[in-house]
Scaffold this active site. Sequence first.
Site, PDB file in Angstrom:
ATOM      1  N   CYS A 163     -10.490   5.627   0.674  1.00  0.00           N
ATOM      2  CA  CYS A 163     -11.209   4.803   1.224  1.00  0.00           C
ATOM      3  C   CYS A 163     -12.636   4.444   1.451  1.00  0.00           C
ATOM      4  O   CYS A 163     -13.087   3.723   2.113  1.00  0.00           O
ATOM      5  CB  CYS A 163     -11.587   5.974   2.518  1.00  0.00           C
ATOM      6  SG  CYS A 163      -9.042   6.501   3.545  1.00  0.00           S
ATOM      7  N   TYR A 181     -15.451   8.709   7.162  1.00  0.00           N
ATOM      8  CA  TYR A 181     -14.437   9.464   6.190  1.00  0.00           C
ATOM      9  C   TYR A 181     -15.173   8.436   5.270  1.00  0.00           C
ATOM     10  O   TYR A 181     -15.218   9.268   3.664  1.00  0.00           O
ATOM     11  CB  TYR A 181     -13.056   9.961   6.628  1.00  0.00           C
ATOM     12  CG  TYR A 181     -12.575   9.957   5.781  1.00  0.00           C
ATOM     13  CD1 TYR A 181     -12.475  11.562   5.664  1.00  0.00           C
ATOM     14  CD2 TYR A 181     -11.509   9.355   4.406  1.00  0.00           C
ATOM     15  CE1 TYR A 181     -12.149  11.946   4.103  1.00  0.00           C
ATOM     16  CE2 TYR A 181     -10.885  10.124   3.981  1.00  0.00           C
ATOM     17  CZ  TYR A 181     -10.914  11.208   3.489  1.00  0.00           C
ATOM     18  OH  TYR A 181     -10.172  12.036   2.430  1.00  0.00           O
ATOM     19  N   LYS A 196     -18.144   9.969   1.593  1.00  0.00           N
ATOM     20  CA  LYS A 196     -16.662  10.109   0.083  1.00  0.00           C
ATOM     21  C   LYS A 196     -17.732   9.878  -0.762  1.00  0.00           C
ATOM     22  O   LYS A 196     -18.502  10.276  -1.140  1.00  0.00           O
ATOM     23  CB  LYS A 196     -15.911   9.792   0.010  1.00  0.00           C
ATOM     24  CG  LYS A 196     -15.006  10.741   0.709  1.00  0.00           C
ATOM     25  CD  LYS A 196     -14.000  11.754   0.458  1.00  0.00           C
ATOM     26  CE  LYS A 196     -13.237  12.794   1.176  1.00  0.00           C
ATOM     27  NZ  LYS A 196     -13.153  14.079   0.551  1.00  0.00           N
ATOM     28  N   ASN A 248      -3.148   7.914  -1.320  1.00  0.00           N
ATOM     29  CA  ASN A 248      -2.495   8.726  -0.826  1.00  0.00           C
ATOM     30  C   ASN A 248      -1.782   9.575  -1.761  1.00  0.00           C
ATOM     31  O   ASN A 248      -0.753   8.888  -1.820  1.00  0.00           O
ATOM     32  CB  ASN A 248      -1.571   7.239  -0.430  1.00  0.00           C
ATOM     33  CG  ASN A 248      -2.247   6.378   0.369  1.00  0.00           C
ATOM     34  OD1 ASN A 248      -3.031   6.723   1.682  1.00  0.00           O
ATOM     35  ND2 ASN A 248      -2.644   5.425   0.421  1.00  0.00           N
ATOM     36  N   GLU A 306      -0.901  14.513   9.684  1.00  0.00           N
ATOM     37  CA  GLU A 306      -0.083  13.958   8.651  1.00  0.00           C
ATOM     38  C   GLU A 306      -0.307  12.819   8.474  1.00  0.00           C
ATOM     39  O   GLU A 306      -0.828  11.466   8.259  1.00  0.00           O
ATOM     40  CB  GLU A 306       1.478  13.704   9.039  1.00  0.00           C
ATOM     41  CG  GLU A 306       1.769  13.357  10.308  1.00  0.00           C
ATOM     42  CD  GLU A 306       1.275  13.782  11.805  1.00  0.00           C
ATOM     43  OE1 GLU A 306       0.412  14.883  12.164  1.00  0.00           O
ATOM     44  OE2 GLU A 306       2.213  13.577  12.782  1.00  0.00           O
ATOM     45  N   LYS A 307      -0.046  12.444   6.756  1.00  0.00           N
ATOM     46  CA  LYS A 307      -0.743  11.184   6.456  1.00  0.00           C
ATOM     47  C   LYS A 307       0.563  10.794   6.463  1.00  0.00           C
ATOM     48  O   LYS A 307       1.921  10.543   6.923  1.00  0.00           O
ATOM     49  CB  LYS A 307      -0.324  10.658   5.079  1.00  0.00           C
ATOM     50  CG  LYS A 307      -1.525  11.670   4.322  1.00  0.00           C
ATOM     51  CD  LYS A 307      -3.481  10.818   5.233  1.00  0.00           C
ATOM     52  CE  LYS A 307      -4.006  11.988   4.598  1.00  0.00           C
ATOM     53  NZ  LYS A 307      -4.463  12.072   3.266  1.00  0.00           N
ATOM     54  N   GLN A 312       1.884  -4.059   6.532  1.00  0.00           N
ATOM     55  CA  GLN A 312       0.484  -3.514   5.180  1.00  0.00           C
ATOM     56  C   GLN A 312       0.759  -2.401   3.714  1.00  0.00           C
ATOM     57  O   GLN A 312       2.385  -1.770   4.200  1.00  0.00           O
ATOM     58  CB  GLN A 312      -0.639  -2.609   6.427  1.00  0.00           C
ATOM     59  CG  GLN A 312      -0.048  -0.888   7.399  1.00  0.00           C
ATOM     60  CD  GLN A 312       0.503  -1.294   8.399  1.00  0.00           C
ATOM     61  OE1 GLN A 312       1.247  -2.016   8.578  1.00  0.00           O
ATOM     62  NE2 GLN A 312       1.088  -0.082   8.876  1.00  0.00           N
ATOM     63  N   THR A 313       0.498  -2.816   3.134  1.00  0.00           N
ATOM     64  CA  THR A 313       0.829  -2.324   2.130  1.00  0.00           C
ATOM     65  C   THR A 313      -0.380  -0.929   1.592  1.00  0.00           C
ATOM     66  O   THR A 313      -1.206  -1.092   1.766  1.00  0.00           O
ATOM     67  CB  THR A 313       0.754  -3.189   1.190  1.00  0.00           C
ATOM     68  OG1 THR A 313      -0.284  -3.760   0.921  1.00  0.00           O
ATOM     69  CG2 THR A 313       1.352  -4.718   1.272  1.00  0.00           C
TER      70      THR A 313
END
Length: 323
Positions: A118, A147, A151, A176, A189-190, A216-217
Amino acid sequence: MNKRILVTGAGGFIGHNLVKYLKKRNYWVRGVDIKYPEYEETAADEFEILDLRRWASCLRAVRKVDQVYNLAANMGGIGFIETHKAEIVHDNILINMHMLEAARLQGVERFFYTSSACIYPGYKQKSPDITPLKEEDAYPADAEDGYGWEKMYTERACRHYHEDYKLNTFVVRFHNIFGPLGTYDGGREKSPAAICRKIALAKKEDVIEVWGDGLQTRSYCYIDDCVEGIYRLMQSDFHEPLNLGQDRMITINELVDMVAHIAGKKISKRYDLTKPQGVRGRNSDNTKLRKILKWEPQISLEKGLEKTYQWIYDQLVKSGRMK
Ligand code: NAD
């Protein structure tokens, strides 16, 4: 004598799995979190409930340890991080600054920090077929707003502590991470876990809701590879941020089809374009990972998803949510 290790966030998905990994290697491990692991008992020698936003808790957490893996964070999937920015930056900046300083005062040998993909700039992720992201692509910065910026800032703080205080800091940027024992419902959750849950709950032929248009990838890395990579980096002498993920990019549509195939169900998609979908495309460039760790993630997406789907299916059966 075996090293004494502190894992923060040991009640969470990656921290819990990391504790198990370190115990198999005979380390003495203290786990710290604001909650116990949700789905199975911790393997840690000691587990303390501490709120690491507080300075006194951080000092307590680091007592008599040689190394720190600092994974505690207030976080979740895209739906959560886009709607809780103030809470996330407030909690995580306190946890990370306190943990760095407490580790320095304790004189720990090594301090590990988990950053994220991110942090990569939005302007490099505007198309589904993007060029994989190299570590150098982080600047000029345009991180995920909230977020991601936190980071980014803590990555730099780790660098300053290394340069000014000679604290050996290690920083990984996850792409991910997924697998069994990860949150699969409740809003944090992801995508892989959410898709596995929706398909497990679906009928033999059914429609599930997909966030965005499904084009989206992303790339996805299985948890066993993740903890192996963490450990390898912690043994190295490399102190700059390093990608840790798979470099196989797929669309969300393909991810849904893969899980449907594993489940043996015929699943169609209903797209909800009002839901957050994050950046348009993202993949990891693993050139530096291979060079530094002489290793790269080994477990295929299909294999990882099979195990994850089965685990989520079993959880839903146990909790009485399967019809
Ligand atoms: P998780 O939410 O399962 O684990 C984080 C843990 O931190 C939770 O158990 C939570 O209770 C704990 N925590 C939160 N606030 C705390 C506090 N004040 N004091 C003590 N503990 C607190 O998340 P995860 O997927 O295991 O992620 C671990 C780390 O990896 C996090 O730093 C996260 O930002 C980073 N990361 C994860 C991913 C991923 O794909 N899972 C991707 C990028 C970065």
